[in-house]
Write a protein that holds these residues in place. Structure first.
Motif, PDB file in Angstrom:
ATOM      1  N   PHE A  82     -88.305  13.982 -10.735  1.00  0.00           N
ATOM      2  CA  PHE A  82     -88.483  15.291 -11.370  1.00  0.00           C
ATOM      3  C   PHE A  82     -88.673  16.429 -10.373  1.00  0.00           C
ATOM      4  O   PHE A  82     -88.700  17.594 -10.764  1.00  0.00           O
ATOM      5  N   SER A  83     -88.814  16.094  -9.087  1.00  0.00           N
ATOM      6  CA  SER A  83     -89.049  17.143  -8.092  1.00  0.00           C
ATOM      7  C   SER A  83     -87.814  18.003  -7.861  1.00  0.00           C
ATOM      8  O   SER A  83     -87.927  19.126  -7.361  1.00  0.00           O
ATOM      9  N   ALA A  84     -86.624  17.476  -8.228  1.00  0.00           N
ATOM     10  CA  ALA A  84     -85.405  18.265  -8.021  1.00  0.00           C
ATOM     11  C   ALA A  84     -85.441  19.550  -8.833  1.00  0.00           C
ATOM     12  O   ALA A  84     -85.053  20.622  -8.352  1.00  0.00           O
ATOM     13  N   PRO A 129     -79.918  18.628 -10.276  1.00  0.00           N
ATOM     14  CA  PRO A 129     -81.125  17.986 -10.811  1.00  0.00           C
ATOM     15  C   PRO A 129     -80.893  17.130 -12.041  1.00  0.00           C
ATOM     16  O   PRO A 129     -81.491  16.053 -12.165  1.00  0.00           O
ATOM     17  N   GLN A 130     -80.049  17.572 -12.978  1.00  0.00           N
ATOM     18  CA  GLN A 130     -79.847  16.774 -14.183  1.00  0.00           C
ATOM     19  C   GLN A 130     -79.154  15.455 -13.863  1.00  0.00           C
ATOM     20  O   GLN A 130     -79.449  14.423 -14.462  1.00  0.00           O
ATOM     21  N   ILE A 131     -78.237  15.464 -12.880  1.00  0.00           N
ATOM     22  CA  ILE A 131     -77.571  14.225 -12.480  1.00  0.00           C
ATOM     23  C   ILE A 131     -78.581  13.293 -11.813  1.00  0.00           C
ATOM     24  O   ILE A 131     -78.642  12.092 -12.100  1.00  0.00           O
ATOM     25  N   TRP A 132     -79.393  13.840 -10.934  1.00  0.00           N
ATOM     26  CA  TRP A 132     -80.400  13.064 -10.219  1.00  0.00           C
ATOM     27  C   TRP A 132     -81.417  12.474 -11.188  1.00  0.00           C
ATOM     28  O   TRP A 132     -81.751  11.280 -11.117  1.00  0.00           O
ATOM     29  N   THR A 133     -81.893  13.291 -12.126  1.00  0.00           N
ATOM     30  CA  THR A 133     -82.916  12.835 -13.072  1.00  0.00           C
ATOM     31  C   THR A 133     -82.395  11.702 -13.950  1.00  0.00           C
ATOM     32  O   THR A 133     -83.137  10.767 -14.264  1.00  0.00           O
ATOM     33  N   LYS A 134     -81.136  11.791 -14.342  1.00  0.00           N
ATOM     34  CA  LYS A 134     -80.567  10.762 -15.217  1.00  0.00           C
ATOM     35  C   LYS A 134     -80.247   9.472 -14.470  1.00  0.00           C
ATOM     36  O   LYS A 134     -79.996   8.446 -15.094  1.00  0.00           O
ATOM     37  N   SER A 135     -80.257   9.494 -13.152  1.00  0.00           N
ATOM     38  CA  SER A 135     -79.806   8.344 -12.374  1.00  0.00           C
ATOM     39  C   SER A 135     -80.923   7.551 -11.709  1.00  0.00           C
ATOM     40  O   SER A 135     -80.736   6.375 -11.387  1.00  0.00           O
ATOM     41  N   VAL A 136     -82.082   8.168 -11.480  1.00  0.00           N
ATOM     42  CA  VAL A 136     -83.124   7.525 -10.681  1.00  0.00           C
ATOM     43  C   VAL A 136     -83.678   6.270 -11.351  1.00  0.00           C
ATOM     44  O   VAL A 136     -84.148   5.349 -10.681  1.00  0.00           O
ATOM     45  N   GLY A 137     -83.586   6.183 -12.688  1.00  0.00           N
ATOM     46  CA  GLY A 137     -84.102   5.002 -13.386  1.00  0.00           C
ATOM     47  C   GLY A 137     -83.447   3.705 -12.956  1.00  0.00           C
ATOM     48  O   GLY A 137     -83.989   2.617 -13.213  1.00  0.00           O
ATOM     49  N   ALA A 194     -68.599  12.214 -13.690  1.00  0.00           N
ATOM     50  CA  ALA A 194     -68.590  10.778 -13.401  1.00  0.00           C
ATOM     51  C   ALA A 194     -69.950  10.315 -12.907  1.00  0.00           C
ATOM     52  O   ALA A 194     -70.449   9.255 -13.317  1.00  0.00           O
ATOM     53  N   ALA A 195     -70.584  11.109 -12.019  1.00  0.00           N
ATOM     54  CA  ALA A 195     -71.897  10.743 -11.492  1.00  0.00           C
ATOM     55  C   ALA A 195     -72.933  10.697 -12.608  1.00  0.00           C
ATOM     56  O   ALA A 195     -73.767   9.779 -12.665  1.00  0.00           O
TER      57      ALA A 195
END
Length: 266
Positions: A213-215, A237-245, A13-14
Motif C-alpha cells: 500500500f506504500s505505492a 500503484p493499482q498494478i502493484w497493489t493487485k499483484s503483491v498478494g 497484462a500486468a
C-alpha cells in the motif's frame, strides 16, 4: 504525456496476470492451507479474516485490466461509486486486521496458555471490518471521486480533496500500520519470533502489505511536494497493489513446513 498503446497493453497484462495470481493464492490460503493448521481457533480466525480481506483487495482487478486495455473507464458511474467505496473499504480493513492479527500473535506469545483456551476475537474482528466500512463510506460522502488522472480506474480525486486524503492516510492507513509495526517490533525484540512460524508469517505479512500500500502513499506525498508524476507512475500503484498478494504463500511456506514436520513427529 499520454501512455502509448503498448504501455496500455503492458499495464493491462500486468494487472490481469498479477490480479489473477493474487486471487488464486488468496483462495488457496483461505480454503485449503489455513483450515488445516494446528493452531488455536482464535489465531486461525484472525489469519482467515486477514486473508479474506486481502482477497477482497484484489477481487476486482479485472476492472483495472480492462480499463487499461480499453484506455478508459467503461463501467459507468454506478460502478465508479462502488469501485471507489471498495478500494477504500478493503485496504483499510486489511491493514486493521493485520494489526489485530499481530496483536493476537503477541498476546499468545506472552501467554502460551491461550493456545489451549477458546479465545474469541469476534468483537475486535467486527470492529476492524466496521472501520474499513467507515472509510469506504466516507470516500463517497465527504469527497469528490471520478476517473484518476491516468483515466483507467475510478478513485477519490485526492489532489482536490487533500483534507480527506490526509485523514485517510493518517487514520485509515497510518494508525493500523503503526500498531502493526509496534507489535511486530515487540515480537522480535522479546524473542517471540524464535520457533514461532505463525508469528514470523504475521511479521512477513506486515512487511509485504506495507510495501503493497506504500505505492499509493508515495505517489500522494510526491504530488503534495510539488513533483509532477507521469501517467505511468500514477497507474503503477493499482498494478502493484493487485499483484503483491502472490508472495503470501511464500510467507506462509515455513508455517506449512513446520506443520508437516509436527505431523511426521506425531
Amino acid at each position: 504525456m499520454p501512455l502509448t498503446l503498448n504501455e496500455h497493453y503492458t499495464a493491462s497484462a500486468a494487472c490481469f496476470i498479477g490480479g489473477t495470481l493474487s486471487v488464486v493464492t488468496q483462495l488457496w490460503l483461505l480454503f485449503d492451507f489455513l483450515p488445516m493448521l494446528r493452531v488455536s481457533k482464535g489465531l486461525k480466525s484472525l489469519h482467515q479474516h486477514l486473508t479474506l480481506a486481502n482477497l477482497f483487495v484484489v477481487l476486482f482487478f479485472f476492472m483495472g485490466a480492462i480499463s487499461h486495455f480499453e484506455q478508459r473507464w467503461i463501467f459507468g458511474d454506478t460502478m465508479c461509486k462502488f469501485y471507489v467505496f471498495w478500494c477504500k473499504f478493503t485496504p483499510v480493513a486489511s491493514m486493521t486486521l493485520l494489526a489485530l492479527c499481530l496483536y493476537g500473535e503477541y498476546q499468545h506469545a506472552l501467554d502460551p496458555s491461550l493456545e489451549k483456551k477458546n479465545v474469541s476475537y469476534t468483537i475486535p474482528l467486527c470492529m476492524a471490518w466496521a472501520y474499513g466500512l467507515l472509510w469506504g463510506s466516507l470516500a463517497l460522502t465527504t469527497s469528490e471521486y471520478g476517473q484518476e488522472p491516468a483515466g483507467f480506474t475510478c478513485t477519490v480525486i485526492w489532489y482536490k480533496v487533500q483534507s480527506f486524503t490526509n485523514y485517510l492516510t493518517i487514520l485509515g492507513f497510518g494508525t493500523p500500520s503503526l500498531l502493526a509495526f509496534y507489535y511486530s517490533f515487540n515480537l522480535w525484540h522479546k524473542g517471540f519470533l524464535i520457533d514461532n512460524p505463525m508469528a514470523q508469517a504475521a511479521v512477513g505479512l506486515m512487511i509485504s502489505m506495507t510495501a503493497q500500500f506504500s505505492a499509493y502513499a508515495g505517489c500522494y506525498m510526491m504530488v503534495l511536494a510539488g513533483h509532477h508524476l507521469s501517467l505511468y507512475a500514477i497507474a503503477f500503484p493499482q498494478i502493484w497493489t493487485k499483484s503483491v498478494g502472490v508472495v503470501h504463500p511464500f510467507i506462509y511456506s515455513h508455517v506449512f513446513a513446520s506443520n508437516s514436520t509436527n505431523e511426521k513427529e506425531e
